[in-house]
Motif scaffolding. Structure first.
Motif, PDB file in Angstrom:
ATOM      1  N   ASN A 118       0.864  -1.130   0.065  1.00 43.11           N
ATOM      2  CA  ASN A 118      -0.076   0.018   0.124  1.00 43.11           C
ATOM      3  C   ASN A 118       0.890   1.468   0.044  1.00 43.11           C
ATOM      4  N   THR A 119       1.398   1.540  -1.033  1.00 47.63           N
ATOM      5  CA  THR A 119       2.019   2.794  -1.350  1.00 47.63           C
ATOM      6  C   THR A 119       2.087   3.274  -2.771  1.00 47.63           C
ATOM      7  N   SER A 120       2.240   4.546  -2.786  1.00 49.26           N
ATOM      8  CA  SER A 120       2.387   5.059  -4.272  1.00 49.26           C
ATOM      9  C   SER A 120       3.636   5.795  -4.816  1.00 49.26           C
ATOM     10  N   LYS A 121       4.616   5.518  -3.847  1.00 50.94           N
ATOM     11  CA  LYS A 121       5.957   6.121  -4.176  1.00 50.94           C
ATOM     12  C   LYS A 121       7.163   5.369  -3.507  1.00 50.94           C
ATOM     13  N   LEU A 122       8.088   5.554  -4.373  1.00 46.02           N
ATOM     14  CA  LEU A 122       9.366   4.744  -3.821  1.00 46.02           C
ATOM     15  C   LEU A 122       9.839   5.073  -2.365  1.00 46.02           C
TER      16      LEU A 122
ATOM     17  N   VAL B 186      17.077  -2.986  -7.275  1.00 41.10           N
ATOM     18  CA  VAL B 186      16.089  -2.675  -8.031  1.00 41.10           C
ATOM     19  C   VAL B 186      14.800  -2.270  -6.960  1.00 41.10           C
ATOM     20  N   GLN B 187      14.152  -1.365  -7.453  1.00 42.15           N
ATOM     21  CA  GLN B 187      12.758  -0.920  -6.793  1.00 42.15           C
ATOM     22  C   GLN B 187      11.915  -0.743  -7.972  1.00 42.15           C
ATOM     23  N   ILE B 188      10.660  -1.067  -7.804  1.00 40.42           N
ATOM     24  CA  ILE B 188       9.824  -0.658  -8.742  1.00 40.42           C
ATOM     25  C   ILE B 188       8.306  -0.467  -7.965  1.00 40.42           C
ATOM     26  N   VAL B 189       7.669   0.586  -8.471  1.00 43.73           N
ATOM     27  CA  VAL B 189       6.318   0.876  -7.746  1.00 43.73           C
ATOM     28  C   VAL B 189       5.204   1.160  -8.831  1.00 43.73           C
ATOM     29  N   ILE B 190       4.249   0.391  -8.717  1.00 45.99           N
ATOM     30  CA  ILE B 190       2.889   0.307  -9.522  1.00 45.99           C
ATOM     31  C   ILE B 190       1.805   1.334  -8.830  1.00 45.99           C
ATOM     32  N   LYS B 191       1.669   2.611  -9.305  1.00 47.28           N
ATOM     33  CA  LYS B 191       0.377   3.369  -8.707  1.00 47.28           C
ATOM     34  C   LYS B 191      -0.658   3.036  -9.466  1.00 47.28           C
ATOM     35  N   PHE B 192      -1.785   2.659  -8.703  1.00 41.79           N
ATOM     36  CA  PHE B 192      -3.101   2.037  -9.382  1.00 41.79           C
ATOM     37  C   PHE B 192      -3.858   3.270  -9.888  1.00 41.79           C
TER      38      PHE B 192
END
Length: 793
Positions: A313-317, A327-333
């Motif tokens: 439950n996050t929208s940013k790195l 590696v980091q990847i964030v998917i904002k729904f």
């Protein structure tokens, strides 16, 4: 105040011995204060470090109100054990250890199960038996069995072994896998063992193994064990060395299958972590704003389960406790997903390298790789995907530019469509994309060159003196050529001309006028770099100087060799003059051979967009070292200069030895002049060695590894002898000649006799009763003697 604390109902069901523990508790109060019953605590909690259980002290008959206590405690720095390294306040543990201080084991100890011995292995990884298939079997040299290390029993422990039929091949498995649903597990384990030595796999084996893994992952009867075996096989294929176009389609289909497999929740496989591959499946609630997938940096670079983190439950790195990430990847729904009441599936696939994503548009250096991460959210569009890739550390190079790319299955290559750069820093390279697929960052690096501020003082002084000496020698040789009919004037003048031009070019033009100074500025545009190594296009002047330096230095050695050839012919044939047409041949060879070598060198190694294949960047001379600073035999310094010059120096050395032996023979009857004769013969041999350039042999000795003291001595000697070669030629072939000595003598006579008058002075000498008048003449001409003009008695 002290109280005796007894432990009742101490449970020791799992302990072999009964421990009786007596604990004393002390409570201190400020001196001078009135102690009342309300100021005394009722309970005191004491923690025993070894057991970790709280022990309560009950004081009978006292009120329950306790004194407020304050404590000034500081957190001591972590002490990393078992090879852990403290980085940014956090312990970076080896793969086999975990925990805050690397104190918790993350491995199964080596053990023997049945007939097989297995080495110590990481949790979630497979161990292969030390027992191998016999030499007379199809799978000779491969392990006979495997066992998986897991936490299923509450502590790391190997599971039951799975044995390989040593006559089984990958082709046999591929033929049986579609018709044998009941034996899928054994076939999956057999495939895993057969690919456990990836360096031995051929292109056909890789293609077959990829097709087997693809079939297993798409099977309707797949289980968790089958999935783990298939993913392990793919992880091993990422280490294979063979590459061919034959396997391209097979691995492309495999990457697409992995994406769909990570998205499919019906297989009940949430996470598989292998050294080169991570497959993660997750169900995200409908009220989640986004999800973050993080792979933390490890010591070995392998993927380990305890370094793979999810934030649902996050929208940013978000940084993970300040730890560095690979590696980091964030998917904002998008908002459309929030309106749905059901959860949705997301799949991640992380590759250790880009072996399955070979690009035709981006040229990669041998031995380099790029991590690739896949994110899949089905058919959802209008996504906001943000990524952070740790920049690759390349020795002696700086990041020049990078591109955020995604894999285009239609083009079968990387594309920047839908992706853009966000920013870059030492912590990572940030990218944004508006879709989900396989992502990567393609980086290009520029070498960090170390430029010399100025030439060494010995070189400057030696070259300056040599320029003067060579100029005087050329002038003298041309001016007196008629009086020296038997001397090889053309040869010596040509040597001096080539050496003079080379020395002038070296002093004035060897410094690169277009140095690549300062750190490169990374471009904002997201453009696919053509290669991971950036080289500036050639601007011309430095390459031109390198060409001229190569030509005239090769020309110097060519004329040296022709001079040696002339001496050899004189010795062998006892000739006083050169053979007929010798001058014409020498002119053609002396000026033509270096031109041929330079033309071949340029044609083979020079490109306008890659001039460093021919020359160096630090200064304008032939390329010699690879990016790691090691001498490279493939570069033109070796085959375009050192090899031809080596043959010339060998021939010149042989001629010098023949000349020395021939001239050393003396006439035993001429004993009176033997000493003078030997001195002249030594000077003759030394003069020949100088004009043949044999001091350059020291340069070849510098290429041999040796201790620092010897290297310094050779380096200084080489520098002094080569930079002063022009001065040596002037002294030996001009200043010591009879013509110069005669000219100097007559010049000195003219200077000394010009405008110097005679002086007369009278003296009276007394001896007893007699006196003598003497008139003395003085003169600075050494050829005249003093004599009396008159004597009076």
């Amino acid at each position: 105040m002290c109280s005796l604390l007894t432990l009742d109902d101490w449970k020791t069901a799992e302990m072999k011995e009964l421990w009786i523990m007596v604990v004393f508790a002390t409570v201190s109060f400020p001196q001078g204060d009135l102690i009342t019953s309300s100021a005394i605590p009722t309970t005191i909690d004491i923690t025993i470090p070894t057991l970790g259980d709280p022990i309560t002290l009950n004081t009978t008959g006292l009120p329950t109100t306790s004194l407020p206590t304050t404590s000034n405690t500081t957190t001591p720095p972590l002490v990393c054990i078992n090879g852990g390294e403290l980085l940014s306040g956090d312990c970076i543990c080896p793969d086999e250890w975990t925990g805050e201080t690397c104190s918790e084991g993350n491995f199964c100890n080596s053990t023997i199960i049945g007939d097989f011995s297995f080495p110590r292995t990481m949790v979630d990884w497979s161990a292969y038996s030390e027992e191998l298939c016999d030499e007379n079997t199809t799978s000779a040299g491969l392990p006979k069995a495997l066992a998986e290390c897991s936490y299923d029993t509450g502590s790391p422990m190997f599971g039951p072994p799975h044995e390989l039929q040593c006559e089984l091949t990958l082709s046999d498995i591929l033929g049986n896998i579609s018709s044998n649903s009941g034996g899928l597990l054994q076939l999956a384990f057999s495939t895993q063992i057969l690919t456990s030595r990836p360096k031995r796999l051929s292109a056909d084996n890789i293609t077959t193994a990829a097709e087997i893994a693809n079939t297993l992952l798409q099977s309707a009867n797949i289980t968790e064990d089958i999935a783990v075996a298939a993913v392990t096989t793919i992880s091993q294929l990422l280490n294979a060395s063979e590459e061919s176009t034959q396997e391209r389609d097979a691995v492309q289909n495999l990457t697409e299958t992995l994406e769909m497999f990570s998205l499919d929740q019906s297989n009940n496989v949430s996470s598989v972590v292998q050294p080169n591959l991570v497959v993660q499946s997750v169900q995200v609630p409908s009220d989640s704003v986004g999800i973050q997938f993080t792979a933390l940096t490890g010591r070995s670079g392998n993927f380990v389960a305890n370094r793979i983190h999810l934030n649902n439950n996050t929208s940013k790195l978000i940084a993970d406790k300040g730890r560095s990430t690979d590696v980091q990847i964030v998917i904002k729904f998008p908002p459309v997903l929030h309106s749905k009441t059901t959860s949705h599936s997301i799949g991640f696939v992380l590759y250790q390298n880009d072996r399955f994503f070979r690009s035709r548009a981006f040229r990669a250096s041998p031995g380099t790789s790029r991590r690739v991460i896949s994110a899949n959210l089905g058919e959802v569009s209008a996504l906001h995907v943000e990524m952070l890739f740790k920049p690759t550390a390349v020795s002696n190079a700086s990041l020049y530019d990078f591109a955020c790319v995604s894999w285009n299955y239609t083009l079968k290559d990387w594309s920047t469509f839908g992706c853009s750069k966000v920013n870059h820093s030492a912590d990572g390279l940030r990218c944004f994309c508006n879709h989900t697929t396989n992502f990567a960052v393609l980086m290009s690096f520029r070498r960090d060159f170390k430029y010399a501020d100025e030439l060494h003082s010995i070189t400057i002084l030696g070259c300056s003196i040599s320029i003067i000496g060579l100029s005087l020698t050329i002038t003298f040789q041309i001016a007196t050529r008629k009086s020296r009919k038997t001397n090889p004037t053309v040869l010596l003048v040509s040597i001096c001309v080539c050496l003079l031009i080379f020395t002038l070019l070296f002093m004035l033009g060897v410094d690169n006028p277009h140095k690549q100074l300062g750190k490169p500025k990374i471009q904002e545009d997201n453009i696919l770099p053509p290669s991971d190594t950036h080289t500036e296009r050639d601007r011309g002047p430095c390459t031109a100087v390198a060409v001229l330096l190569q030509y005239f230095l090769l020309g110097t050695f060519t004329w040296n060799t022709l001079y040696a050839t002339h001496v050899f012919l004189m010795i062998r044939n006892s000739l006083a003059t050169s053979p007929s047409h010798f001058t014409a041949y020498t002119m053609a060879i002396g000026w033509g051979l270096p031109a041929v070598v330079v033309a071949l060198t340029l044609g083979i190694s020079y490109r306008v967009d890659d001039p460093l294949g021919y020359r160096q960047e630090e200064f304008c001379w032939l390329a010699a070292l690879d990016p790691k600073g090691n001498f490279d035999f493939k570069l033109p310094m070796f085959w375009g200069f050192l090899i031809p010059v080596a043959f010339m120096l060998i021939f010149n050395t042989v001629v010098l030895v023949c000349f020395t032996v021939t001239t050393a023979k003396t006439n035993p009857h001429l004993t009176s002049t033997r000493h003078t004769s030997m001195k002249k013969k030594f000077l003759s041999s030394f003069s020949l060695a100088v004009v043949l350039g044999l001091s350059w042999i020291l340069g070849y000795l510098l290429l041999i590894p040796q201790n620092q003291t010897m290297y310094t001595i050779l380096n200084i000697s080489f520098c002094v002898l080569t930079t002063t070669q022009g001065l040596q030629i002037f002294i030996l072939f001009t200043a010591r000649t009879a013509i110069v000595k005669k000219k100097m003598s007559s010049t000195l006579k003219s200077i000394s006799s010009f405008g110097i008058p005679l002086h007369t002075r009278k003296f009276s000498l007394w001896r007893g009763e007699h006196s003598y008048n003497v008139e003395s003449y003085t003169q600075q001409d050494t050829d005249l003697s003093f004599s009396p003009c008159s004597t009076d008695i």
